[in-house]
Design a protein around this motif. Sequence first.
Motif, short mmCIF file in Angstrom:
data_model
loop_
_atom_site.label_atom_id
_atom_site.label_comp_id
_atom_site.label_asym_id
_atom_site.label_seq_id
_atom_site.Cartn_x
_atom_site.Cartn_y
_atom_site.Cartn_z
N ARG A 194 -2.63 16.30 -25.41
CA ARG A 194 -1.51 16.65 -24.54
C ARG A 194 -1.74 18.06 -24.02
O ARG A 194 -1.66 19.05 -24.75
CB ARG A 194 -0.19 16.59 -25.32
CG ARG A 194 1.05 16.86 -24.47
CD ARG A 194 2.29 16.91 -25.33
NE ARG A 194 2.57 15.62 -25.96
CZ ARG A 194 3.69 14.94 -25.78
NH1 ARG A 194 4.63 15.41 -24.99
NH2 ARG A 194 3.88 13.79 -26.38
N VAL A 214 -0.93 21.02 -20.90
CA VAL A 214 0.20 21.47 -20.09
C VAL A 214 -0.26 22.59 -19.17
O VAL A 214 -1.34 23.16 -19.36
CB VAL A 214 1.35 21.96 -20.99
CG1 VAL A 214 2.10 20.81 -21.64
CG2 VAL A 214 0.83 22.92 -22.08
N PRO A 219 7.25 21.59 -18.85
CA PRO A 219 5.87 22.08 -18.90
C PRO A 219 5.46 22.73 -20.21
O PRO A 219 4.38 23.32 -20.30
CB PRO A 219 5.87 23.12 -17.78
CG PRO A 219 7.25 23.70 -17.84
CD PRO A 219 8.17 22.58 -18.27
N CYS A 231 5.36 22.15 -24.61
CA CYS A 231 5.59 21.32 -25.79
C CYS A 231 6.42 22.14 -26.78
O CYS A 231 5.91 23.09 -27.38
CB CYS A 231 4.26 20.90 -26.41
SG CYS A 231 3.24 19.87 -25.34
N ASN A 265 1.06 29.03 -21.70
CA ASN A 265 0.55 28.08 -22.69
C ASN A 265 -0.90 28.40 -23.01
O ASN A 265 -1.74 28.44 -22.09
CB ASN A 265 0.64 26.65 -22.17
CG ASN A 265 2.05 26.09 -22.21
OD1 ASN A 265 2.72 26.14 -23.24
ND2 ASN A 265 2.51 25.54 -21.09
N ASP A 321 0.62 10.90 -20.06
CA ASP A 321 1.15 12.25 -19.94
C ASP A 321 0.67 12.98 -18.68
O ASP A 321 -0.42 13.55 -18.65
CB ASP A 321 0.82 13.08 -21.16
CG ASP A 321 1.75 14.30 -21.28
OD1 ASP A 321 2.32 14.70 -20.26
OD2 ASP A 321 1.90 14.82 -22.40
N ARG A 373 1.40 15.72 -17.45
CA ARG A 373 1.38 17.18 -17.45
C ARG A 373 -0.03 17.71 -17.57
O ARG A 373 -0.25 18.91 -17.58
CB ARG A 373 2.21 17.70 -18.63
CG ARG A 373 3.70 17.55 -18.43
CD ARG A 373 4.47 18.01 -19.62
NE ARG A 373 4.30 17.11 -20.75
CZ ARG A 373 5.10 17.12 -21.82
NH1 ARG A 373 6.08 18.00 -21.91
NH2 ARG A 373 4.90 16.27 -22.82
N LYS A 374 -1.00 16.86 -17.67
CA LYS A 374 -2.38 17.31 -17.90
C LYS A 374 -2.85 18.24 -16.80
O LYS A 374 -2.54 18.06 -15.64
CB LYS A 374 -3.33 16.11 -18.00
CG LYS A 374 -3.05 15.21 -19.21
CD LYS A 374 -4.13 14.19 -19.34
CE LYS A 374 -3.77 13.15 -20.39
NZ LYS A 374 -3.55 13.69 -21.69
N THR A 375 -3.60 19.26 -17.21
CA THR A 375 -4.15 20.22 -16.26
C THR A 375 -5.64 20.01 -16.14
O THR A 375 -6.28 19.40 -16.97
CB THR A 375 -3.89 21.66 -16.75
OG1 THR A 375 -4.44 21.81 -18.06
CG2 THR A 375 -2.40 21.95 -16.81
#
Length: 266
Positions: free
Chosen positions: A131, A133, A149, A151, A193, A261, A263-265
């Motif tokens: 996961r 972000v 954005p 966890c 993050n 998910d 939100r992956k970058t």
Amino acid sequence: MISVIMSVYNAEKYLSESIESILQQTYRHFEFIIINDCSSDSSLEIINKYGLIDNRIIIVNNSTNLGLTINLNKAISLAKHDFIARMDADDISIKDRFEKQINFLENNPDIDVLGSFCKDIDEEGNIISDRTVPIANSEINKLIHIINPICHPTVVFRKNKLQELGFYNEEYKVVQDYDLWLRCAAKNVKMYNLPEFLLKYRVNDGYHSRKSWKYRMTDLKIRYYGYKKLQLPFYKRIYLIVPVILGILPSWLYKLLKERDFRKTT
């Protein structure tokens, strides 16, 4: 130093592993505030056992069930240190999590809320997925009206900076973290993050039950007021429909989307 806060309700299955992941941190200078929220299983016995062997643990035993949001604020009010670290009773912190987060915060005094990447694990502790972000504050603010954005269980934040926001809004029993991040963004509180996997995040059947309509309506309400605080242009407020769409999706499709998910970058 850090004040680690944990709310516990009927978490006997994973509680020992979660507590030990904190006690075994390479960063040793913390107090560990654990609130037992009227558990009916053996959670209190487990907490008391660890309290006897480690004096960093501070045990609070509620006389009535208060729920996560109130317990978080209660723990924060008891915290002696400026850095507040979140921890859930079924997750696992990686051994050097606090060491890396405190080093970063001390070297970056402009950052007030610090999360990280995490690994989703199943009920047996097997890794399901990574996961990731958004990392920088600018990326977080760019996406915050679309998705959550950060966890929540990975977070360490500066107590004095978030005090002016009133910490968690006790009106919300769920999605309370998203409400806080939206208010942080509106007040220009800087978030970041770490691009490292510092926590194993438990995903079980209870997690996927968040598809419930009541949960989604709370999400919608938080978005509505959050968008107003952010003064978003009206065309961006189309994302108010996200909780509604998630609420009507078949359970199998919702579960698939959560596992992927978005939100992956890169």
